[in-house]
Design a protein around this motif. Structure first.
Motif, PDB file in Angstrom:
ATOM      1  N   UNK A 177       0.830  -1.208   0.000  1.00  0.00           N
ATOM      2  CA  UNK A 177       0.000   0.000   0.000  1.00  0.00           C
ATOM      3  C   UNK A 177       0.866   1.260   0.000  1.00  0.00           C
ATOM      4  N   UNK A 178       1.982   1.218   0.699  1.00  0.00           N
ATOM      5  CA  UNK A 178       2.885   2.381   0.744  1.00  0.00           C
ATOM      6  C   UNK A 178       3.553   2.620  -0.599  1.00  0.00           C
ATOM      7  N   UNK A 179       3.649   1.571  -1.412  1.00  0.00           N
ATOM      8  CA  UNK A 179       4.159   1.737  -2.775  1.00  0.00           C
ATOM      9  C   UNK A 179       3.055   2.233  -3.711  1.00  0.00           C
ATOM     10  N   UNK A 180       1.840   1.797  -3.450  1.00  0.00           N
ATOM     11  CA  UNK A 180       0.709   2.106  -4.323  1.00  0.00           C
ATOM     12  C   UNK A 180       0.173   3.520  -4.114  1.00  0.00           C
ATOM     13  N   UNK A 181       0.118   3.956  -2.861  1.00  0.00           N
ATOM     14  CA  UNK A 181      -0.480   5.250  -2.539  1.00  0.00           C
ATOM     15  C   UNK A 181       0.563   6.215  -1.980  1.00  0.00           C
ATOM     16  N   UNK A 182       0.487   7.436  -2.419  1.00  0.00           N
ATOM     17  CA  UNK A 182       1.419   8.462  -1.956  1.00  0.00           C
ATOM     18  C   UNK A 182       1.057   8.895  -0.539  1.00  0.00           C
ATOM     19  N   UNK A 183       2.069   8.949   0.311  1.00  0.00           N
ATOM     20  CA  UNK A 183       1.898   9.384   1.697  1.00  0.00           C
ATOM     21  C   UNK A 183       2.893  10.501   1.980  1.00  0.00           C
ATOM     22  N   UNK A 184       2.398  11.599   2.505  1.00  0.00           N
ATOM     23  CA  UNK A 184       3.258  12.709   2.911  1.00  0.00           C
ATOM     24  C   UNK A 184       2.941  13.024   4.366  1.00  0.00           C
TER      25      UNK A 184
END
Length: 196
Positions: A177-184
């Motif tokens: 999920x951390x690869x699939x969705x951008x997290x800032x």
């Protein structure tokens, strides 16, 4: 390509502006007031919010939000059973007179319930159902991790195997999920919430 960043927010230092975000998950903001509400609700005995504690909890909260994003991408929020459950909960919540006085808290409670149900539903599909009546998968997991369970009989530790296997599935899911969705993460905004 990993899309998990720590970013300094561009806002100025000073008192907490409740409109600021502590994070962005799949382009959906995590507002400081939402995060602090969830944090304090789950830490009722702790009035001190150290930056270390807030960071640790924010990482857990981001994992939760990532699962919710995945549930939405699968269309689980459009399921008629889900919609019916949320409508029923909203009706019950609105009937609670003492809750109606605080619209902001009411929105937080309703959103928490909506996202909690989505997280439960997606976890059931991605994690918990993977071991239901599937001896072959569990026995393969046992064989691949024989050193971890040295001297222990499969039948004696089956419950532990299920738990360990599900935890491994969840860890891999979060990684994906951390690869699939951008997290800032906006560290400056998070620092504003910390109390010495």
């Amino acid at each position: 390509m990993k899309q998990f960043f720590f970013v300094l927010a561009l806002s100025t230092i000073g008192s907490v502006s409740w409109a600021q975000n502590v994070a962005l998950v799949n382009n959906v903001p995590v507002h400081a007031d939402e995060f602090l509400w969830v944090y304090t609700k789950n830490h009722t005995d702790n009035t001190i919010y150290t930056l270390k504690d807030l960071k640790a909890y924010l990482n857990l909260y981001i994992n939760f939000k990532l699962k919710v994003a995945d549930a939405r991408s699968m269309g689980l929020d459009l399921d008629s059973g889900y919609i019916s459950e949320i409508d029923g909960y909203k009706t019950t919540l609105m009937q609670q007179k003492d809750r109606n006085d605080n619209a902001k808290e009411l929105n937080f409670i309703l959103n928490e319930y909506k996202e909690g149900v989505l997280m439960f539903n997606v976890s059931e599909k991605k994690i918990w159902n993977q071991t239901d009546d599937n001896e072959e998968i569990l026995k393969d997991y046992y064989t691949r991790n024989k050193t971890k369970y040295a001297g222990l009989n499969y039948n004696e530790i089956k419950g532990n195997l299920i738990g360990d296997y599900q935890q491994d599935l969840e860890n891999q899911w979060i990684k994906d999920l951390k690869k699939k969705y951008k997290v800032i993460i906006y560290e400056r905004e998070l620092k504003k919430l910390a109390k010495p």
